[in-house]
Design a protein around this motif. Structure first.
Motif, PDB file in Angstrom:
ATOM      1  N   PHE A 116      70.742  46.648  38.433  1.00 34.57           N
ATOM      2  CA  PHE A 116      71.733  47.651  38.838  1.00 34.57           C
ATOM      3  C   PHE A 116      72.922  47.664  37.886  1.00 34.57           C
ATOM      4  O   PHE A 116      73.454  48.727  37.556  1.00 34.57           O
ATOM      5  N   MET A 117      73.351  46.488  37.442  1.00 36.11           N
ATOM      6  CA  MET A 117      74.461  46.425  36.495  1.00 36.11           C
ATOM      7  C   MET A 117      74.071  47.115  35.176  1.00 36.11           C
ATOM      8  O   MET A 117      74.843  47.905  34.617  1.00 36.11           O
ATOM      9  N   LEU A 118      72.856  46.843  34.696  1.00 32.96           N
ATOM     10  CA  LEU A 118      72.408  47.437  33.438  1.00 32.96           C
ATOM     11  C   LEU A 118      72.215  48.948  33.567  1.00 32.96           C
ATOM     12  O   LEU A 118      72.508  49.702  32.640  1.00 32.96           O
ATOM     13  N   GLY A 119      71.741  49.388  34.738  1.00 36.23           N
ATOM     14  CA  GLY A 119      71.599  50.823  34.970  1.00 36.23           C
ATOM     15  C   GLY A 119      72.929  51.536  34.842  1.00 36.23           C
ATOM     16  O   GLY A 119      73.021  52.619  34.253  1.00 36.23           O
ATOM     17  N   GLU A 120      73.976  50.902  35.364  1.00 36.23           N
ATOM     18  CA  GLU A 120      75.322  51.483  35.261  1.00 36.23           C
ATOM     19  C   GLU A 120      75.776  51.531  33.805  1.00 36.23           C
ATOM     20  O   GLU A 120      76.358  52.521  33.352  1.00 36.23           O
ATOM     21  N   ILE A 121      75.497  50.451  33.060  1.00 37.27           N
ATOM     22  CA  ILE A 121      75.883  50.407  31.643  1.00 37.27           C
ATOM     23  C   ILE A 121      75.199  51.527  30.858  1.00 37.27           C
ATOM     24  O   ILE A 121      75.813  52.163  29.987  1.00 37.27           O
ATOM     25  N   TYR A 122      73.932  51.804  31.183  1.00 36.39           N
ATOM     26  CA  TYR A 122      73.180  52.837  30.468  1.00 36.39           C
ATOM     27  C   TYR A 122      73.436  54.245  31.016  1.00 36.39           C
ATOM     28  O   TYR A 122      72.819  55.209  30.558  1.00 36.39           O
ATOM     29  N   GLY A 123      74.331  54.355  31.990  1.00 30.41           N
ATOM     30  CA  GLY A 123      74.726  55.672  32.474  1.00 30.41           C
ATOM     31  C   GLY A 123      73.784  56.297  33.483  1.00 30.41           C
ATOM     32  O   GLY A 123      73.815  57.516  33.701  1.00 30.41           O
ATOM     33  N   THR A 125      72.385  57.124  37.299  1.00 29.99           N
ATOM     34  CA  THR A 125      72.976  57.260  38.630  1.00 29.99           C
ATOM     35  C   THR A 125      72.453  56.122  39.513  1.00 29.99           C
ATOM     36  O   THR A 125      71.461  55.465  39.165  1.00 29.99           O
ATOM     37  N   LYS A 126      73.101  55.904  40.655  1.00 26.80           N
ATOM     38  CA  LYS A 126      72.651  54.839  41.560  1.00 26.80           C
ATOM     39  C   LYS A 126      71.226  55.094  42.042  1.00 26.80           C
ATOM     40  O   LYS A 126      70.426  54.173  42.177  1.00 26.80           O
ATOM     41  N   GLU A 127      70.927  56.363  42.302  1.00 24.53           N
ATOM     42  CA  GLU A 127      69.581  56.705  42.766  1.00 24.53           C
ATOM     43  C   GLU A 127      68.549  56.457  41.666  1.00 24.53           C
ATOM     44  O   GLU A 127      67.475  55.894  41.926  1.00 24.53           O
ATOM     45  N   GLU A 128      68.879  56.867  40.441  1.00 21.05           N
ATOM     46  CA  GLU A 128      67.982  56.632  39.304  1.00 21.05           C
ATOM     47  C   GLU A 128      67.755  55.143  39.092  1.00 21.05           C
ATOM     48  O   GLU A 128      66.619  54.701  38.868  1.00 21.05           O
ATOM     49  N   THR A 129      68.839  54.367  39.168  1.00 17.65           N
ATOM     50  CA  THR A 129      68.728  52.925  38.972  1.00 17.65           C
ATOM     51  C   THR A 129      67.884  52.296  40.063  1.00 17.65           C
ATOM     52  O   THR A 129      67.028  51.438  39.796  1.00 17.65           O
ATOM     53  N   SER A 130      68.102  52.709  41.313  1.00 16.94           N
ATOM     54  CA  SER A 130      67.362  52.155  42.435  1.00 16.94           C
ATOM     55  C   SER A 130      65.870  52.436  42.292  1.00 16.94           C
ATOM     56  O   SER A 130      65.035  51.530  42.438  1.00 16.94           O
ATOM     57  N   ASN A 131      65.528  53.676  41.969  1.00 16.02           N
ATOM     58  CA  ASN A 131      64.117  54.047  41.806  1.00 16.02           C
ATOM     59  C   ASN A 131      63.485  53.296  40.640  1.00 16.02           C
ATOM     60  O   ASN A 131      62.357  52.809  40.735  1.00 16.02           O
ATOM     61  N   ARG A 132      64.232  53.219  39.552  1.00 17.00           N
ATOM     62  CA  ARG A 132      63.709  52.551  38.349  1.00 17.00           C
ATOM     63  C   ARG A 132      63.553  51.049  38.594  1.00 17.00           C
ATOM     64  O   ARG A 132      62.555  50.439  38.177  1.00 17.00           O
TER      65      ARG A 132
END
Length: 268
Positions: A116-123, A125-132
């Motif tokens: 989740f932290m890395l998803g935020e760094i790469y820009g 969204t929370k939903e995109e990060t959660s699914n990924r």
């Protein structure tokens, strides 16, 4: 696609007292090529193996290919799916997932928290990060330990977490430097199978290893390095046919012996 053109890295090495006496010079250091004008290309849907002994320049080469180290000479070219060169450095880094055997992770985070932290760094969204994140946890079979702190994971689990770190932004190019070093057979097999799956998805993979048997089984093409220079670039099958060997370990020894003879003849 990723390729290098005349890629070189010069380092400064301290001269030992024994070398000073031998050379009869007072200098205390000398420059040397860790990587010496290397040209290579890895294409979409291809696993390119980078092989060579310790000190051959594998890690230095891969760090330059991954935009982690500035070359002394030469260029690294990354193209998009249309064949257009990607020039923006941020975009170039987004297209590459880099993994080494000694990458340090945030030990107090769980695997899921790290993603989740890395998803935020790469820009993302929370939903995109959660699914990924859920997809990655499933792909790498990390369900049992995804919410455990990284500091309590086994070596194999930590390396899978390390790979997960490279996947969150869905890179087009993977650079793996000794990804199975020190792992047990089950963990190693999981990583090798992952690389094969990503190849089938059209990803480009640069893969460095000491394990010749792995490379022979996995790689579409092999680049062999010796003292910073490329001494071979071909398929495992062709390299073994050319050297009259039946395994890459013997192939490498034959190629090094041939290279040494050429150098000795040139100095005579």
């Amino acid at each position: 696609m990723i390729k290098s053109e005349g890629l070189s890295k010069i380092f400064v090495k301290k001269i030992s007292e024994e070398e000073k006496k031998k050379e009869k010079k007072k200098r205390t250091s000398r420059e040397f090529y860790a990587v010496n004008h290397v040209d290579l290309q890895a294409n979409s849907g291809e696993i390119l193996g980078i092989l060579g002994p310790n000190g051959a320049g594998k890690t230095t080469l891969l760090r330059m290919m991954g935009n982690l180290m500035q070359p002394t000479e030469g260029n690294v070219i990354i193209t998009d799916q249309d064949g257009t060169a990607v020039l923006d450095m941020v975009e170039r880094k987004k297209r590459v997932g880099y993994l080494s055997g000694n990458t340090k992770l945030y030990h107090r985070f769980s695997v899921r928290e790290m993603l989740f932290m890395l998803g935020e760094i790469y820009g993302l969204t929370k939903e995109e990060t959660s699914n990924r994140a859920e997809e990655i946890i499933r792909i790498l079979s990390m369900e049992e330990f995804a919410d455990n702190r990284i500091e309590v994971l086994s070596t194999g689990q930590t390396q899978r977490a390390n790979i997960a770190r490279c996947l969150i932004h869905e890179p087009e190019i993977y650079i793996f430097d000794e990804p199975t070093l020190g792992l047990d057979i089950i963990s190693s097999d999981a990583i090798l199978q992952f690389m094969k799956q990503e190849k089938e998805r059209g990803k480009t993979i640069l893969y460095s290893t000491h394990y010749m048997e792995e490379a022979q089984y996995l790689c579409d093409r092999i680049v062999m390095l010796y003292e910073g220079s490329v001494i071979a670039d071909d398929t495992p099958k062709h390299l073994m046919e050319q050297t009259g060997t039946d395994n890459l370990r013997d192939t490498f020894h034959v190629l090094v012996a041939s290279k040494t003879k050429e150098e000795e003849a040139a100095h005579e």
